[in-house]
Design an enzyme around this catalytic site. Sequence first.
Site, PDB file in Angstrom:
ATOM      1  N   GLY A   1       0.825  -1.205   0.000  1.00  0.00           N
ATOM      2  CA  GLY A   1       0.000   0.000   0.000  1.00  0.00           C
ATOM      3  C   GLY A   1       0.854   1.248   0.000  1.00  0.00           C
ATOM      4  O   GLY A   1       0.770   2.083  -0.893  1.00  0.00           O
TER       5      GLY A   1
ATOM      6  N   ILE B   1      -2.242  -4.882   4.913  1.00  0.00           N
ATOM      7  CA  ILE B   1      -1.598  -4.393   3.691  1.00  0.00           C
ATOM      8  C   ILE B   1      -0.203  -4.976   3.509  1.00  0.00           C
ATOM      9  O   ILE B   1       0.523  -4.584   2.600  1.00  0.00           O
ATOM     10  CB  ILE B   1      -1.546  -2.861   3.667  1.00  0.00           C
ATOM     11  CG1 ILE B   1      -0.627  -2.314   4.764  1.00  0.00           C
ATOM     12  CG2 ILE B   1      -2.940  -2.274   3.798  1.00  0.00           C
ATOM     13  CD1 ILE B   1      -0.391  -0.814   4.672  1.00  0.00           C
TER      14      ILE B   1
ATOM     15  N   LYS C   1       9.054 -11.534  14.537  1.00  0.00           N
ATOM     16  CA  LYS C   1       9.487 -11.812  13.165  1.00  0.00           C
ATOM     17  C   LYS C   1       8.899 -10.810  12.177  1.00  0.00           C
ATOM     18  O   LYS C   1       9.607 -10.294  11.300  1.00  0.00           O
ATOM     19  CB  LYS C   1       9.121 -13.246  12.773  1.00  0.00           C
ATOM     20  CG  LYS C   1       9.691 -13.657  11.421  1.00  0.00           C
ATOM     21  CD  LYS C   1       9.469 -15.132  11.120  1.00  0.00           C
ATOM     22  CE  LYS C   1      10.441 -16.011  11.877  1.00  0.00           C
ATOM     23  NZ  LYS C   1      10.413 -17.415  11.400  1.00  0.00           N
TER      24      LYS C   1
ATOM     25  N   LYS D   1       3.816   0.139  20.467  1.00  0.00           N
ATOM     26  CA  LYS D   1       3.697   1.322  19.624  1.00  0.00           C
ATOM     27  C   LYS D   1       4.030   0.931  18.181  1.00  0.00           C
ATOM     28  O   LYS D   1       4.694  -0.064  17.932  1.00  0.00           O
ATOM     29  CB  LYS D   1       4.628   2.431  20.108  1.00  0.00           C
ATOM     30  CG  LYS D   1       4.320   2.922  21.510  1.00  0.00           C
ATOM     31  CD  LYS D   1       5.111   4.164  21.886  1.00  0.00           C
ATOM     32  CE  LYS D   1       6.563   3.888  22.144  1.00  0.00           C
ATOM     33  NZ  LYS D   1       7.286   5.074  22.676  1.00  0.00           N
ATOM     34  N   GLY D   2       3.571   1.749  17.221  1.00  0.00           N
ATOM     35  CA  GLY D   2       3.766   1.419  15.813  1.00  0.00           C
ATOM     36  C   GLY D   2       5.211   1.529  15.370  1.00  0.00           C
ATOM     37  O   GLY D   2       5.995   2.282  15.939  1.00  0.00           O
TER      38      GLY D   2
ATOM     39  N   GLY E   1       5.842   0.799  11.586  1.00  0.00           N
ATOM     40  CA  GLY E   1       5.887   0.792  10.126  1.00  0.00           C
ATOM     41  C   GLY E   1       6.546   2.019   9.537  1.00  0.00           C
ATOM     42  O   GLY E   1       7.319   1.935   8.586  1.00  0.00           O
ATOM     43  N   GLU E   2       6.258   3.202  10.107  1.00  0.00           N
ATOM     44  CA  GLU E   2       6.804   4.436   9.550  1.00  0.00           C
ATOM     45  C   GLU E   2       8.261   4.665   9.969  1.00  0.00           C
ATOM     46  O   GLU E   2       9.094   5.080   9.152  1.00  0.00           O
ATOM     47  CB  GLU E   2       5.955   5.632   9.999  1.00  0.00           C
ATOM     48  CG  GLU E   2       4.453   5.455   9.862  1.00  0.00           C
ATOM     49  CD  GLU E   2       3.964   5.305   8.436  1.00  0.00           C
ATOM     50  OE1 GLU E   2       4.753   5.531   7.505  1.00  0.00           O
ATOM     51  OE2 GLU E   2       2.787   4.960   8.250  1.00  0.00           O
TER      52      GLU E   2
END
Length: 746
Positions: free
Chosen positions: A244, A471, A637, A705-706, A708-709
Amino acid sequence: MTNNTKNPPIDRIDGRMKVTGGAKYFADFELPNTAYCVIVGSEIAKGSIASLDTKKAQGAPGVLGVFTHQNMPPIPGWDAPVGGEADGPAPKPKTEETYRILSSPKILFDGQPIAIVVADTYERATYAASLVKARYTKQAARTDLQKHVSDGIAPRGADGGNYLRGTADGYKNAPVTLEANYTIPVEVHNPMELHGILAHWTGTDTLMIYAKTQGVNATQNAMAQAFKLDPSTIHVHTEFMGGGFGMGLRTWPQETAVVAIARKIGRPLKLVINRSQMFTLVGHRPYTVQTINMGADQDGKLIGIAHAATAETASYEDFTEATVNMTKFMYACPNVSTRYRIVRLDRSVPIWMRGPGEATGAFALESAMDEMAHKLNLDPIEFRLRNYSETDPERNRPYSSKNLKEAYQRGADAIGWKERKNQPGSTRDGDWLIGYGMSTGVFSAFRWEASARAFLQADGSLTIQSAVTDIGPGTGTALTMIAHNVLGVPMNRIKIEYGDTSLPKAPTQGGSAIVSAVGSAVFDACTSIKHELMELALKAGAPLAGRQADELTLADGVLSVSTDPKKKVSVSDLMQVNKLTVIDKTKDSKGSPEQEKYSMYSFSVHFVQVRVNPLTGVVRVAKAVSVADSGRIVSPKTAASQMIGGVAGGIGMALTEEAIIDHRFGRFVNNNLADYHVAVHADVPAIEAIMIDKPDPIINPMGAKGMGEIALIGFAGAVANAVFNATGQRVRDLPITPDKVMQKRM
């Protein structure tokens, strides 16, 4: 990956399905009597259609219709002002232009759809589309941001694009100052899976959609607005997405057009855009120029920072992002000012791209920090530590958690930072110059509202349901881990159902917030099941009566007393005795007001070693270490996979990616994967991902906490800093190509 996490690593629950072709993406769905459509794009960047000849296309074999501004079916919700909910999940400010797909002969950007050709096969639609001929009345187009930087306007908002702490020119009073300009070119998402939609009207006002979307509920709402329908009459399915990166964060006009045409022709209609259209129809990272002014004292304490950014947007829609936000709080500095401006160009509208805004801003800020450290003859890590912010200086709040000092140390040890020489060009290995660089990344940690359903069967199997779309980061695997950790159900007995609007509502997957948001709902639903099981086991006459709930352990389908493991009862027996075939819980979950007292961020530190050939200017990333400070790691992982993927994308951002426009025509000249260079296997070294793995006590019950960014934010700066350390050549305009490295002889 360095596996120091508390949770054991498990394989992706959908991994085998994906590699064996079992996973179905939107274009894989086939419905009876499906028609196919192909978009014909404008060949000019600004002007109008003088004439449009569709006769040959309409007469071609298998063609069911050619739709243009002269016969496009109406879209009822588009009677609302431009920028309403019909355009996507969030309102957009209105500009002086109006863009409604196939609504007028006016051309606002190159590649703008001027016709949609529908046929009974994709091949016939493609052929017929080639027969559509247009003549244009051209106007001079503005597509070059560099020529129009002075036309920047403040975006709408409370601060008008400005922020100030202390004095705006505080840096001028410092004994050591820096002024530097940085450029980020247009970058295009270019995932493997192309964008599109399959729309099927199952009744007069009922609609089934298979789409490439990062949020099925958002698409459902957007289509409900566009066609003035009750959202419950629209069913959207997107279980899997082939990448995405931000392009699926809104419902694009061509998707809405396909739905309207499908209703008109009375049969299912599928659109899959081609690779060149991926450059113009589904957004991109906006071209951005930035200026950093920085001042520090001789001891390496920052006195002032001024960060100004100007970015492109479309003439018909104002797009903004958080380019300067990191500068506001990242370092302890008494005088900070930021300014953000947008320039309306005759281009298609940008969209958020992985590390939205922050990745752009971090390149400038972290490059400038490295440049200032060099001026002060300080180690770049030491310079950052001298300006470490223990609390958020922008909001004057404590951080919910911040372990960045540990991340600096762990990453430095792993990359071999002690081998770095502060004097550029000091280290060689044969014909190659060796350099080390580092950079910090940061992104807000969110917890949005979400719902999830969990139901435990008497046979011990557990099903989790959520509308969230995966995604690619392994959302289903993370949710499985959360459920397993709460209920102790073996992971091979847990089934995840997601990516469908018939399931409990979930936010759009973006902003690194899904594990925090949907994971919390899963946690709450499973915890509710756990409490009911304990109540059944502890009630009068039950096997564990007389014990307290905090004495019990639930694992592998068995409730037992922690201090006396022989005292136990199986979940199956417990449910059978109580004549229960299922325990079914649905929970809505959101953050607490307590979170408003804290600033919540995920942090990363990227370290790279580069090798630069002084004769050719070729740069190779020889080693990469990325450290994530993102709370408790739920799924080690897939978390490591996120960090590795971010590094791969960061290498592309740093060294290869650039969408080039011929401004004479306002057209991309490298709108294909042969000429637009993404990082490939030969560009990507072995990557070490290190997790701090300390739970955040505020954000959610898992402490996660995230990430991806933050996997990408800052990485390009680390590469630029390493190139400088290797060569003494500072490249401020991405990508770092050999010609830029060779601007000065090494």
